[in-house]
Write an enzyme that holds these catalytic residues in place. Structure first.
Site, PDB file in Angstrom:
ATOM      1  N   GLY A   1     -95.603-125.707 -11.786  1.00  8.03           N
ATOM      2  CA  GLY A   1     -96.741-125.701 -12.570  1.00  8.03           C
ATOM      3  C   GLY A   1     -96.789-125.461 -13.906  1.00  8.03           C
ATOM      4  O   GLY A   1     -95.891-124.703 -14.305  1.00  8.03           O
TER       5      GLY A   1
ATOM      6  N   GLN B   1     -99.583-123.224 -22.234  1.00 11.16           N
ATOM      7  CA  GLN B   1     -98.152-122.498 -22.158  1.00 11.16           C
ATOM      8  C   GLN B   1     -97.156-123.526 -23.027  1.00 11.16           C
ATOM      9  O   GLN B   1     -96.030-123.148 -23.620  1.00 11.16           O
ATOM     10  CB  GLN B   1     -97.582-122.753 -20.628  1.00 11.16           C
ATOM     11  CG  GLN B   1     -97.994-121.556 -19.717  1.00 11.16           C
ATOM     12  CD  GLN B   1     -97.391-121.951 -18.546  1.00 11.16           C
ATOM     13  OE1 GLN B   1     -98.044-122.657 -17.597  1.00 11.16           O
ATOM     14  NE2 GLN B   1     -96.362-120.999 -18.254  1.00 11.16           N
TER      15      GLN B   1
ATOM     16  N   CYS C   1     -93.378-117.422 -13.720  1.00 15.71           N
ATOM     17  CA  CYS C   1     -93.785-118.093 -14.674  1.00 15.71           C
ATOM     18  C   CYS C   1     -92.899-118.700 -15.811  1.00 15.71           C
ATOM     19  O   CYS C   1     -92.108-117.853 -16.185  1.00 15.71           O
ATOM     20  CB  CYS C   1     -94.970-117.278 -15.154  1.00 15.71           C
ATOM     21  SG  CYS C   1     -96.020-118.045 -16.530  1.00 15.71           S
ATOM     22  N   LEU C   2     -93.188-119.963 -16.145  1.00 14.59           N
ATOM     23  CA  LEU C   2     -92.111-120.548 -17.235  1.00 14.59           C
ATOM     24  C   LEU C   2     -92.363-119.570 -18.587  1.00 14.59           C
ATOM     25  O   LEU C   2     -91.527-119.728 -19.581  1.00 14.59           O
ATOM     26  CB  LEU C   2     -92.568-122.017 -17.434  1.00 14.59           C
ATOM     27  CG  LEU C   2     -92.356-122.847 -16.083  1.00 14.59           C
ATOM     28  CD1 LEU C   2     -92.739-124.212 -16.442  1.00 14.59           C
ATOM     29  CD2 LEU C   2     -90.890-122.693 -15.618  1.00 14.59           C
TER      30      LEU C   2
ATOM     31  N   HIS D   1    -102.653-119.632  -9.936  1.00 16.05           N
ATOM     32  CA  HIS D   1    -101.877-119.226 -11.013  1.00 16.05           C
ATOM     33  C   HIS D   1    -102.256-120.191 -12.259  1.00 16.05           C
ATOM     34  O   HIS D   1    -102.436-119.381 -13.264  1.00 16.05           O
ATOM     35  CB  HIS D   1    -100.312-119.229 -10.573  1.00 16.05           C
ATOM     36  CG  HIS D   1     -99.376-118.902 -11.382  1.00 16.05           C
ATOM     37  ND1 HIS D   1     -98.612-117.856 -11.504  1.00 16.05           N
ATOM     38  CD2 HIS D   1     -99.115-119.499 -12.591  1.00 16.05           C
ATOM     39  CE1 HIS D   1     -97.860-117.746 -12.496  1.00 16.05           C
ATOM     40  NE2 HIS D   1     -98.108-118.627 -13.356  1.00 16.05           N
ATOM     41  N   GLU D   2    -102.008-121.365 -12.222  1.00 12.93           N
ATOM     42  CA  GLU D   2    -102.374-122.163 -13.225  1.00 12.93           C
ATOM     43  C   GLU D   2    -103.782-122.075 -13.985  1.00 12.93           C
ATOM     44  O   GLU D   2    -104.084-122.059 -14.996  1.00 12.93           O
ATOM     45  CB  GLU D   2    -102.028-123.691 -12.942  1.00 12.93           C
ATOM     46  CG  GLU D   2    -100.597-124.001 -12.512  1.00 12.93           C
ATOM     47  CD  GLU D   2     -99.571-123.338 -13.658  1.00 12.93           C
ATOM     48  OE1 GLU D   2     -99.715-123.170 -14.759  1.00 12.93           O
ATOM     49  OE2 GLU D   2     -98.582-122.948 -13.046  1.00 12.93           O
TER      50      GLU D   2
ATOM     51  N   HIS E   1    -104.121-119.194 -16.143  1.00  9.51           N
ATOM     52  CA  HIS E   1    -103.729-119.184 -17.535  1.00  9.51           C
ATOM     53  C   HIS E   1    -104.613-120.004 -18.304  1.00  9.51           C
ATOM     54  O   HIS E   1    -104.863-119.521 -19.572  1.00  9.51           O
ATOM     55  CB  HIS E   1    -102.668-120.256 -17.235  1.00  9.51           C
ATOM     56  CG  HIS E   1    -101.030-119.757 -17.057  1.00  9.51           C
ATOM     57  ND1 HIS E   1    -100.425-118.940 -18.249  1.00  9.51           N
ATOM     58  CD2 HIS E   1    -100.116-120.059 -16.252  1.00  9.51           C
ATOM     59  CE1 HIS E   1     -99.431-118.456 -17.789  1.00  9.51           C
ATOM     60  NE2 HIS E   1     -99.071-119.149 -16.560  1.00  9.51           N
TER      61      HIS E   1
END
Length: 173
Positions: free
Chosen positions: A46, A51, A94-95, A136-137, A140
């Site tokens: 994701g 991000q 997380c990226l 999660h996304e 963000h």
């Protein structure tokens, strides 16, 4: 398609609240393509637009297990409509917080709504990894990181580690 640089903790952009996508334009479609390319390259399941430094309410996801049968999703203006009382715990990463993983407890099932690149509004139910990824996304998009669900001690440790790494990379001590 372009692989875009990822915003990494402690960059304050990660705490921005993203703005709604008003119209699906060629620029929005290009961003979606770039985000998918960046997500697959990372690799991740994701990615939120913030991000890659774009404060728009856009998310790309693919929770399929196979590279040969990818199932990319692009969610515009996604929102959680409801969540189950039943909780589940997944190890999240997380990226934007590379190589750090921790167990996070969230609703096991969610109902969510989003707009597609074709302008269609979809309501969908999710459980398992998809439910975790959606939550999660969307977090963000609201300036919330998965580490915000951890104890203060764990969160402070992670922030300190990434602040030190950012200083080293910037040439400081």
């Amino acid at each position: 398609m372009t692989i875009r640089p990822l915003i990494i903790l402690p960059d304050p952009k990660l705490r921005l609240v993203s703005k709604a996508v008003e119209t699906v334009t060629d620029e929005v479609r290009r961003l979606a393509d770039d985000m998918l390319e960046t997500m697959y390259d990372a690799p991740g399941v994701g990615l939120a637009a913030i991000q890659v430094g774009v404060p728009l309410r856009m998310v790309t996801m693919d929770v399929s297990k196979s590279e040969t049968e990818r199932q990319p999703m692009v969610l515009l203006n996604p929102e959680i409509l409801s969540g189950s009382e039943e909780l589940s715990t997944y190890e999240e990463g997380c990226l934007s917080i590379p190589e750090y993983y921790e167990e996070v407890e969230r609703p096991a099932k969610v109902r969510f709504r989003y707009m597609t690149l074709a302008g269609e509004t979809i309501e969908q139910e999710a459980e398992g990894l998809l439910a975790t990824c959606v939550q999660h996304e969307i977090d963000h998009l609201n300036g919330v990181l998965f580490i915000d669900y951890l104890s203060k001690l764990k969160r402070d440790r992670v922030l300190t580690k990434f602040k030190k790494a950012a200083r080293r990379e910037a040439g400081g001590s």
